[in-house]
Motif scaffolding. Structure first.
Motif, PDB file in Angstrom:
ATOM      1  N   LEU A 120       1.433   6.778  -6.659  1.00  0.00           N
ATOM      2  CA  LEU A 120       0.335   7.695  -6.989  1.00  0.00           C
ATOM      3  C   LEU A 120       0.713   9.147  -6.690  1.00  0.00           C
ATOM      4  O   LEU A 120       0.314  10.055  -7.429  1.00  0.00           O
ATOM      5  N   SER A 163       0.602  11.908  -9.425  1.00  0.00           N
ATOM      6  CA  SER A 163      -0.223  13.112  -9.285  1.00  0.00           C
ATOM      7  C   SER A 163       0.607  14.365  -9.561  1.00  0.00           C
ATOM      8  O   SER A 163       0.116  15.306 -10.184  1.00  0.00           O
ATOM      9  N   THR A 170       2.288   1.769  -3.416  1.00  0.00           N
ATOM     10  CA  THR A 170       1.242   2.247  -4.328  1.00  0.00           C
ATOM     11  C   THR A 170       0.951   3.720  -4.084  1.00  0.00           C
ATOM     12  O   THR A 170       0.857   4.504  -5.034  1.00  0.00           O
ATOM     13  N   PHE A 205      -9.635   3.729  -9.690  1.00  0.00           N
ATOM     14  CA  PHE A 205      -9.149   4.836  -8.865  1.00  0.00           C
ATOM     15  C   PHE A 205      -9.918   6.126  -9.194  1.00  0.00           C
ATOM     16  O   PHE A 205     -10.381   6.832  -8.299  1.00  0.00           O
ATOM     17  N   ALA A 223     -13.487   5.908  -7.949  1.00  0.00           N
ATOM     18  CA  ALA A 223     -13.544   6.013  -6.488  1.00  0.00           C
ATOM     19  C   ALA A 223     -13.334   7.447  -6.020  1.00  0.00           C
ATOM     20  O   ALA A 223     -13.836   7.846  -4.979  1.00  0.00           O
ATOM     21  N   SER A 224     -12.618   8.237  -6.824  1.00  0.00           N
ATOM     22  CA  SER A 224     -12.377   9.634  -6.444  1.00  0.00           C
ATOM     23  C   SER A 224     -13.481  10.561  -6.961  1.00  0.00           C
ATOM     24  O   SER A 224     -13.451  11.765  -6.727  1.00  0.00           O
ATOM     25  N   ALA A 253      -7.136  -0.600 -13.040  1.00  0.00           N
ATOM     26  CA  ALA A 253      -6.822  -0.002 -11.741  1.00  0.00           C
ATOM     27  C   ALA A 253      -6.969   1.520 -11.801  1.00  0.00           C
ATOM     28  O   ALA A 253      -7.522   2.131 -10.880  1.00  0.00           O
ATOM     29  N   LEU A 254      -6.499   2.135 -12.870  1.00  0.00           N
ATOM     30  CA  LEU A 254      -6.626   3.588 -13.003  1.00  0.00           C
ATOM     31  C   LEU A 254      -8.095   4.001 -13.117  1.00  0.00           C
ATOM     32  O   LEU A 254      -8.512   5.010 -12.533  1.00  0.00           O
ATOM     33  N   THR A 263       0.839  -1.200   0.000  1.00  0.00           N
ATOM     34  CA  THR A 263       0.000   0.000   0.000  1.00  0.00           C
ATOM     35  C   THR A 263       0.874   1.250   0.000  1.00  0.00           C
ATOM     36  O   THR A 263       0.612   2.202  -0.740  1.00  0.00           O
TER      37      THR A 263
END
Length: 165
Positions: free
Chosen positions: A14, A18, A10, A139, A142-143, A135-136, A7
């Motif tokens: 990220l 970003s 990851t 993500f 989820a955001s 996965a992207l 985690t």
């Protein structure tokens, strides 16, 4: 619950990504020679994605104080990238909408971002496969991000039903 080593890796990846995305957006914005800051561009993007909004809605979306959001939007109105409108049914409610120049600016920056991202993906093609893409997408969902094809959909311009102020 402590983060696992996976985690943490990851999250680190990220965080780097970003920063890269912010850099790509900043370069795209600078490349069109617009007198628009990144926070102002974020406000334009909110309107591009969600359609006309009240200044308070934009402030909430950007997580800034209402007075900060209002000042930011005032600057964008002066730059003729936003227009204030009122609905005939309740003239007290002010909504902001993109002007044609505001729409064009958003489209130019998005186009430049897409070109730079396409070049980066091509240069790193061996790392991009269905699991990474999935996965992207997960993500982004989820955001709270909308899929790109849905950006300009879901809201009608409605120019004729509102009064410019």
């Amino acid at each position: 619950m402590p983060a696992t080593e996976d985690t943490q890796r990851t999250v680190s990846a990220l965080m780097m990504a970003s920063r890269a995305f912010v850099g790509i957006t900043a370069r795209s914005l600078a490349g069109i020679d617009a007198d628009v800051t990144l926070p102002q561009f974020r406000a334009l993007m909110v309107l591009a994605m969600r359609g006309p909004q009240r200044p308070a809605d934009i402030s909430a979306e950007l997580k800034v104080a209402p007075s900060t959001g209002t000042r930011m939007c005032d600057r964008l109105v002066r730059k003729q990238l936003l227009r204030r409108t009122r609905t005939p049914s309740d003239r007290r409610v002010v909504r902001l909408r993109l002007t044609p120049a505001g729409r064009e600016l958003v489209e130019q920056v998005v186009r430049a971002r897409r070109e730079e991202l396409t070049a980066i993906v091509a240069a790193t093609a061996e790392h991009w496969g269905p699991p990474v893409t999935a996965a992207l997408q997960a993500f982004a969902e989820a955001s709270g991000e909308l899929p790109e094809q849905d950006w300009w959909l879901g809201w009608a311009d409605g120019e004729e039903s509102e009064i410019a102020v």
